[in-house]
Write a protein that holds these residues in place. Structure first.
Motif, PDB file in Angstrom:
ATOM      1  N   ASP A 254       0.863  -1.174   0.000  1.00 33.38           N
ATOM      2  CA  ASP A 254       0.000   0.000   0.000  1.00 33.38           C
ATOM      3  C   ASP A 254       0.905   1.231   0.000  1.00 33.38           C
ATOM      4  OD1 ASP A 254      -1.591   2.158   0.624  1.00 33.38           O
ATOM      5  OD2 ASP A 254      -2.962   0.948   1.833  1.00 33.38           O
ATOM      6  N   THR A 312      -9.402   7.943  -5.952  1.00 35.29           N
ATOM      7  CA  THR A 312     -10.587   7.135  -6.232  1.00 35.29           C
ATOM      8  C   THR A 312     -10.284   6.108  -7.320  1.00 35.29           C
ATOM      9  OG1 THR A 312     -11.772   9.183  -5.840  1.00 35.29           O
ATOM     10  CG2 THR A 312     -13.072   7.332  -6.657  1.00 35.29           C
ATOM     11  N   ALA A 315      -8.119   3.383  -5.903  1.00 39.59           N
ATOM     12  CA  ALA A 315      -8.871   2.459  -5.041  1.00 39.59           C
ATOM     13  C   ALA A 315      -9.638   1.467  -5.911  1.00 39.59           C
ATOM     14  CB  ALA A 315      -9.823   3.244  -4.151  1.00 39.59           C
ATOM     15  N   ARG A 316     -10.199   1.978  -7.017  1.00 40.17           N
ATOM     16  CA  ARG A 316     -10.960   1.100  -7.903  1.00 40.17           C
ATOM     17  C   ARG A 316     -10.041   0.048  -8.516  1.00 40.17           C
ATOM     18  NH1 ARG A 316     -14.237   1.880 -13.277  1.00 40.17           N
ATOM     19  NH2 ARG A 316     -15.459  -0.042 -13.107  1.00 40.17           N
ATOM     20  N   THR A 318      -7.321  -1.091  -7.293  1.00 42.42           N
ATOM     21  CA  THR A 318      -6.936  -2.049  -6.256  1.00 42.42           C
ATOM     22  C   THR A 318      -8.035  -3.096  -6.078  1.00 42.42           C
ATOM     23  OG1 THR A 318      -5.736  -0.280  -5.184  1.00 42.42           O
ATOM     24  CG2 THR A 318      -6.151  -2.235  -3.857  1.00 42.42           C
ATOM     25  N   THR A 319      -9.293  -2.631  -6.055  1.00 41.70           N
ATOM     26  CA  THR A 319     -10.403  -3.576  -5.917  1.00 41.70           C
ATOM     27  C   THR A 319     -10.404  -4.580  -7.067  1.00 41.70           C
ATOM     28  OG1 THR A 319     -11.652  -1.713  -5.062  1.00 41.70           O
ATOM     29  CG2 THR A 319     -12.907  -3.706  -5.552  1.00 41.70           C
ATOM     30  N   LEU A 320     -10.248  -4.048  -8.293  1.00 43.37           N
ATOM     31  CA  LEU A 320     -10.258  -4.932  -9.465  1.00 43.37           C
ATOM     32  C   LEU A 320      -9.102  -5.920  -9.399  1.00 43.37           C
ATOM     33  CD1 LEU A 320     -11.101  -2.310 -12.246  1.00 43.37           C
ATOM     34  CD2 LEU A 320     -12.644  -3.955 -11.175  1.00 43.37           C
ATOM     35  N   ARG A 321      -7.931  -5.427  -8.991  1.00 41.61           N
ATOM     36  CA  ARG A 321      -6.759  -6.287  -8.916  1.00 41.61           C
ATOM     37  C   ARG A 321      -7.007  -7.418  -7.918  1.00 41.61           C
ATOM     38  NH1 ARG A 321      -3.176  -2.586  -7.409  1.00 41.61           N
ATOM     39  NH2 ARG A 321      -2.929  -1.742  -9.489  1.00 41.61           N
ATOM     40  N   ASN A 322      -7.596  -7.058  -6.782  1.00 43.79           N
ATOM     41  CA  ASN A 322      -7.843  -8.072  -5.758  1.00 43.79           C
ATOM     42  C   ASN A 322      -8.843  -9.124  -6.236  1.00 43.79           C
ATOM     43  OD1 ASN A 322      -6.023  -7.090  -3.970  1.00 43.79           O
ATOM     44  ND2 ASN A 322      -7.519  -5.798  -2.881  1.00 43.79           N
ATOM     45  N   ARG A 323      -9.836  -8.674  -6.983  1.00 45.58           N
ATOM     46  CA  ARG A 323     -10.817  -9.646  -7.486  1.00 45.58           C
ATOM     47  C   ARG A 323     -10.157 -10.609  -8.488  1.00 45.58           C
ATOM     48  NH1 ARG A 323     -16.083  -9.150  -6.222  1.00 45.58           N
ATOM     49  NH2 ARG A 323     -16.690 -10.341  -8.069  1.00 45.58           N
ATOM     50  N   LEU A 330     -14.996  -9.801 -13.066  1.00 43.85           N
ATOM     51  CA  LEU A 330     -15.145  -8.360 -12.866  1.00 43.85           C
ATOM     52  C   LEU A 330     -16.434  -7.902 -13.534  1.00 43.85           C
ATOM     53  CD1 LEU A 330     -11.539  -7.092 -13.629  1.00 43.85           C
ATOM     54  CD2 LEU A 330     -12.474  -8.008 -11.510  1.00 43.85           C
ATOM     55  N   HIS A 334     -17.906  -2.582 -10.502  1.00 46.01           N
ATOM     56  CA  HIS A 334     -16.861  -2.670  -9.461  1.00 46.01           C
ATOM     57  C   HIS A 334     -15.961  -1.457  -9.455  1.00 46.01           C
ATOM     58  CE1 HIS A 334     -17.585  -7.167  -9.270  1.00 46.01           C
ATOM     59  NE2 HIS A 334     -17.734  -6.730  -8.041  1.00 46.01           N
TER      60      HIS A 334
END
Lengths: 334, 228
Positions: A254, A312, A315-316, A318-323, A330, A334
């Motif tokens: 992070d 923002t 953050a998006r 990061t969310t996509l990467r984690n999924r 995806l 998301h």
């Protein structure tokens, strides 16, 4: 305390008041020691074979021991003297054109250093590291807490101003994360080694996102984990007030949190980056061109608004990467 | 002419460090030369030649390299003077950790590298412990923590030395080394000068070329291990 007094001390008292003296004895191969024996007698009692193995003779072993104690006392005192600011007084660029400015970097500040490869970013860092006094190719001078550094101290190499974190760096020690951090904490003469080590481990795990065990060998950590451990260690334990970061890769750390940690620990963070999110996180950017600092740009209000948008977007991502990592699908929402 | 002895374990980066410091010194008008003491092969001579630095190489061959060094260094000083050098740097590899080429009143530099491990400073003997300046190389590839622990360990075994990180590839850090080299004393001759510490010694049948093993073949200055 004079040196002669010190030599009259019983070994027990010495170890009690100067715990680091244990290292000297262990470097001597821990020969049998009577705790009531005076230090002078102990040193006089080292056998010729032992002295030879140490690479010292009878007079130098006493000198070396006293120098060791003085050195450790200096290091301990150094630990308590804070560097509040580092000032770069301009010299000239590669063509000799004057670099007409003075930049003061303060503790707890993050500054981006930008410019193409070969512009002179490394030169600026080298100037700070060697505490240049008009004697480097740039002609710059460096002030510490608004004053020129003491020349003798400069030559002794004792002020290590710059800690470096770069993508090329690796752990090479064959130790667990816990042993590794303990060794570093001991070398910094901290009082509460176990406490500091725990704190760093927790911080590193938080930065990495993927937990790891204190028993994991440092060489077996993933790329993100080792980067996180290096950052947490530099923030909490490094002696150097300035941290130079040569990009932080996106994977596994992070980045904003890492920078926040360094700033909170009152480091001066200089970061070579062209990533807008990181560059705008700083208070200023130094623009390097042709070997000189061409401009100092304060982060503008408009850029700060842009930074929120970038946050923002990040953050998006990061969310996509984690999924993706979790093997999920995806969707547009998301 | 000023004289400096530079010593360090093999592959610690001595030649690169010297070449980097030489760039700055020569730019400020110092005429410097190098004598390189080596054991068997010496490719480093070419690196100095390519940089345009006058260089002489001495190969110890079957002899103890340090003994070979000390019996030749004064002749090298005379060569340097005759060649009109301002500064002569002697470079020798510390092939065993007991090596100690440093001479009293002659600036002594030891080069060690971060990759050799944090216990190395304790393992190296007088070559490191009697040096005035300890140059630590290869810091760009290990973590900050390892660099700090290594420098601390060097300070423990040689509290009086200046400890300088130098990057032999980029030259970063070599400025302070140059400042130290400039402070080296002038030397006319090493006649009657003394070593800082005795050299590894032996005078036994093996020194004289014996190759057989066994008590009958062992004569001279011997030391037996205590295996009890």
């Amino acid at each position: 305390m004079t040196d002669r007094d010190l030599l009259q001390w019983p070994c027990a008292r010495l170890l009690d008041q100067h715990p680091y003296a244990r290292d000297f004895f262990s470097a001597c191969g821990n020969p049998a020691m009577d705790r009531q024996q005076t230090l002078g007698d102990f040193l006089a009692g080292l056998t010729p074979d032992r002295l030879d193995a140490l690479g010292m003779d009878r007079t130098t072993v006493v000198e070396q021991f006293l120098a060791f104690i003085h050195q450790m006392q200096r290091l301990q005192a150094d630990r308590d003297t804070a560097i509040r600011s580092v000032t770069v007084v301009g010299g000239h660029d590669k063509d000799g054109r004057p670099e007409d400015l003075q930049v003061t970097l303060s503790a707890g500040e993050m500054i981006a250093v930008v410019g193409p490869t070969g512009a002179g970013k490394s030169l600026l860092l080298a100037d700070i590291e060697s505490l240049a006094q008009g004697d480097t190719p740039s002609g710059r001078r460096i002030l510490i807490n608004d004053r020129p550094p003491d020349e003798a101290q400069r030559l002794s190499g004792e002020h290590r101003l710059v800690a470096q974190l770069s993508q090329n760096m690796n752990f090479v020690m064959d130790l667990s994360a816990h042993e590794f951090l303990s060794l570093h904490a001991e070398s910094r003469l901290v009082d509460n080694v176990a406490g500091v080590v725990d704190q760093i481990l927790q911080t590193a795990v938080a930065l990495a996102g993927e937990p790891f065990d204190a028993k994991t060998p440092v060489t077996a950590l993933s790329g993100g984990q080792s980067r996180a451990l290096m950052i947490a260690d530099v923030a909490c334990l490094s002696a150097s007030p300035i941290v130079l970061i040569d990009e932080i890769e996106n994977a596994g750390v992070d980045r904003r949190q890492a920078l926040g940690l360094l700033v909170k620990k009152e480091k001066i963070v200089l970061m070579a980056t062209h990533d807008p999110l990181l560059a705008l996180s700083g208070s200023r950017r130094l623009v390097i061109r042709n070997g000189g600092i061409d401009a100092v740009l304060d982060t503008s209000d408009e850029e700060r608004i842009l930074l929120q948008q970038l946050d923002t977007m990040d953050a998006r991502l990061t969310t996509l990467r984690n999924r993706i990592r979790q093997g999920k699908r995806l969707s547009l929402t998301h | 002419m000023k004289l400096v002895t530079v010593a360090g374990p093999p592959s610690s980066g001595k030649t690169s460090v010297i070449l980097r410091a030489a760039e700055g010194l020569r730019a400020s008008g110092t005429h410097l030369g190098v004598v390189k003491f080596d054991c068997l092969s010496g490719d480093d001579e070419k690196r100095y030649q390519q940089a345009g630095i006058p260089v002489k190489t001495g190969l110890a061959g079957a002899l103890c390299p340090d003994h070979f060094f000390i019996t030749n260094i004064d002749a090298c000083v005379q060569w340097g003077k005759k060649s009109g050098l301002d500064l002569l740097i002697s470079e020798s590899a510390g092939l065993c950790n007991r090596c100690s080429p440093h001479i009293r009143k002659v600036l002594a530099v030891c080069v060690v590298d971060n990759l050799s491990g944090v216990n190395t400073p304790r393992k190296i003997g007088p070559m490191l412990k009697t040096a005035d300046v300890v140059v630590v190389t290869k810091g760009d590839i290990v973590s900050q923590a390892e660099r700090e622990v290594f420098a601390f360990r060097v300070k423990q075994v040689n509290p009086k030395a200046a400890v300088l990180p130098v990057n032999g590839l980029t030259g970063q850090g070599s400025l302070l080394l140059q400042r130290h080299l400039e402070t080296a004393r002038d030397v006319e001759t090493l006649q009657d000068a003394r070593l800082r510490f005795s050299m590894p010694s032996a005078l036994c049948s093996y020194c004289l070329g014996e190759t057989r093993i066994g008590p009958d073949c062992q004569v001279g200055n011997l030391k037996m291990m205590d295996l009890s």
